[in-house]
Structures are given as C-alpha cells and as structure tokens.
Enzyme design. Structure first.
Site, mmCIF file in Angstrom:
data_model
loop_
_atom_site.group_PDB
_atom_site.id
_atom_site.type_symbol
_atom_site.label_atom_id
_atom_site.label_comp_id
_atom_site.label_asym_id
_atom_site.label_seq_id
_atom_site.Cartn_x
_atom_site.Cartn_y
_atom_site.Cartn_z
ATOM 1 N N SER A 1 0.859 -1.176 0.000
ATOM 2 C CA SER A 1 0.000 0.000 0.000
ATOM 3 C C SER A 1 0.895 1.226 0.000
ATOM 4 C CB SER A 1 -0.891 0.010 1.254
ATOM 5 O OG SER A 1 -1.548 1.253 1.401
ATOM 6 N N TYR B 1 -1.619 -0.366 10.918
ATOM 7 C CA TYR B 1 -1.689 -0.716 9.491
ATOM 8 C C TYR B 1 -0.432 -0.255 8.770
ATOM 9 C CZ TYR B 1 -3.590 -0.926 4.717
ATOM 10 O OH TYR B 1 -3.795 -1.202 3.387
#
Length: 284
Positions: free
Chosen positions: A139, A152
C-alpha cells in the site's frame, strides 16, 4: 501487455475487493486459480462468477494447519508447480497508537505481515519447481504514514522490507518478487475499518475521548470521503497480472494517482513539511 497466461496461481484474501478482482481476472486469462477464502458464502459467490478453473480454498493466513492443507491441495492439483503466489490477505485496525491494545496491534501484524511470510514459506517449494513469481499486496501506506493508522502503516512498511529481502534472497532461483502499492481503492476493507473505528471510539474512556475524540472524528470523516472516491479494484488486479506475466516485471507498482503523488511528495519534501500536508489532508 501480458505474456504467459497459464499455470497455477494461489491468491490469499480473495473473498472480496482486490483479491476477488485478481482471482477473476487471472481466471479469465486462463490461469488455474486457487482463491483463498474464509467463508462458504464467498466461495460460492466466486464459483458463480468464474470458470471451472477457479477453485476456492479455505485459507486463514494465521492458521498453520489451514496453510498446510492448502499447500497439499494445490500440490495434488498442480503437478507440484506453482506459477504465482499473490499475498493479498489483509485487514486495517485503526486507532491512536497510545491507546491501541497490544493484542490488536499484534493481530494486525500477524495478519498483514507474519501470515504473508508463513504462506510464502509454505509455497516456496512449489514456486521453485514452477519458476513462479511472488506478488505482495502492499500500500502507499507502506511509504507514507497517517494518524490513527499506525498499526496498518507498520504492517505495510514491514511488508516493503520483507519484499526487498525476498527479492534478493530468491534471485538465485529466478523467482521474481514484486510489491503492489495502491492508493485509495474502493474495497470493503475501509468499510470494515470505519465500522471498527466507530466501535473503538464508543469504547474510549472519558480521558481518551478528551485526548483524541475530536481528531478521530475528523479523520473518520476524511477517510470516508477518500474511500468513496477510491478507484476500482480491477485496476489493481491489472498491475498484479503484469507482475505475474510480464517479461520484465517491476519491483514496485504504484497504483492510483493519489499513490503516485504521495510517493513523489514523500521523496521530495522535508519530513515536517510533508507532515503538515498529511495532517491537513486528514482534516487536522
């Protein structure tokens, strides 16, 4: 764009979103796809959308027995050769790091990082035999941190490192290792994350509410806006297919204009200037 479009590919986290899009596109291109799911309802939905080449397998990346059974299943069906492994399974656990329960942080790392390594270790024998490729679903959050997404971010930053190390260590066997770095994608992960954020906020103590309540509300609102404008998971799937099939796959694939802009700014700007941009973009 694509070269070889045959062989067997395993995808984790294929129930919805990016994983589902990857599974269906690879199936359409002629691959034999083993799509990792955790619920029967998702297995049935995939079967309805795909050809008989696609086989759902129940695969929890945190369950060693489930991983071992998946390897046995794929081995028996693929003559011991694997063309590709797509490590896509992932979750997003939100919250300020000061207040995040350590068990939640550990679970985030277990699913998004340790589980990816465990699955890769288990399938490497088949990948060697098939001169296959590994694609890790990272990501832009693996390059650019954001408030209240620390767990995250940590998992995706670490996945960048693991990808780099795998690429170096597995080079002698010709195993290509790539990482996909999407920006905001329209997938259920953000709906789940926002729901969890609402639950967590409701459970905050009064002192914690005073510390972070207002900021969490602002970030939640902005994340909801960004999620509603996310690009299709199908675009990410195209990058995955390129990583699996191109004669010269990239080591990194930035997907989405927001990811490309963020990566450029992160590279060019001093940290504190970039921090101010991030805080402003998150409504803080």
């Amino acid at each position: 764009m694509f070269t070889e479009t045959s062989g067997t590919v395993v995808i984790t986290g294929a129930s919805t979103g990016i994983g589902e899009a990857c599974a269906l596109l690879l199936d359409q291109l002629g691959f034999s796809v083993f799509a990792g799911v955790r619920q029967e309802v998702h297995a049935q939905k995939l079967k309805e959308k795909a050809s008989p080449r696609l086989t759902p397998i129940f695969l929890d990346v945190t369950d060693a027995d489930a991983i071992a059974f998946a390897v046995e299943t794929v081995t028996n069906a693929s003559n011991g050769k694997l063309a590709g492994l797509v490590n896509n399974a992932g979750i997003a656990i939100p919250g300020p790091l000061e207040l995040l329960p350590i068990a939640d942080f550990q679970h985030q790392i277990q699913v998004n990082l340790t589980g990816q390594l465990a699955v890769t270790q288990a399938f490497l024998g088949l990948l060697r035999q098939g001169q296959g490729r590994i694609v890790n679903m990272g990501s832009i959050a693996g390059r650019s941190a954001a408030p209240f997404l620390g767990a995250y971010n940590a998992s995706k930053f670490a996945l960048e490192a693991i990808t780099d190390v795998m690429r170096l260590e597995l080079r002698p066997w010709g195993i290509s290792v790539s990482i996909i770095e999407p920006g905001t994608i329209a997938t259920p992960i953000w709906d789940k994350s926002l729901t969890q954020a609402d639950i967590d906020k409701e459970n905050l103590s009064e002192s914690a509410q005073n510390l972070y309540g207002q900021a969490m509300n602002a970030v939640r609102k902005q994340v909801g806006i960004l999620a509603s404008k996310g690009i299709s998971a199908d675009i990410v799937a195209q990058a995955v297919v390129h990583a699996l099939t191109a004669k010269h796959p990239k080591t990194r694939y930035l997907v989405g204009q927001d990811a490309k802009i963020a990566a450029m700014l992160k590279h060019l700007l001093p940290d504190r200037v970039y921090d101010r941009l991030v805080l402003h973009s998150m409504g803080l």
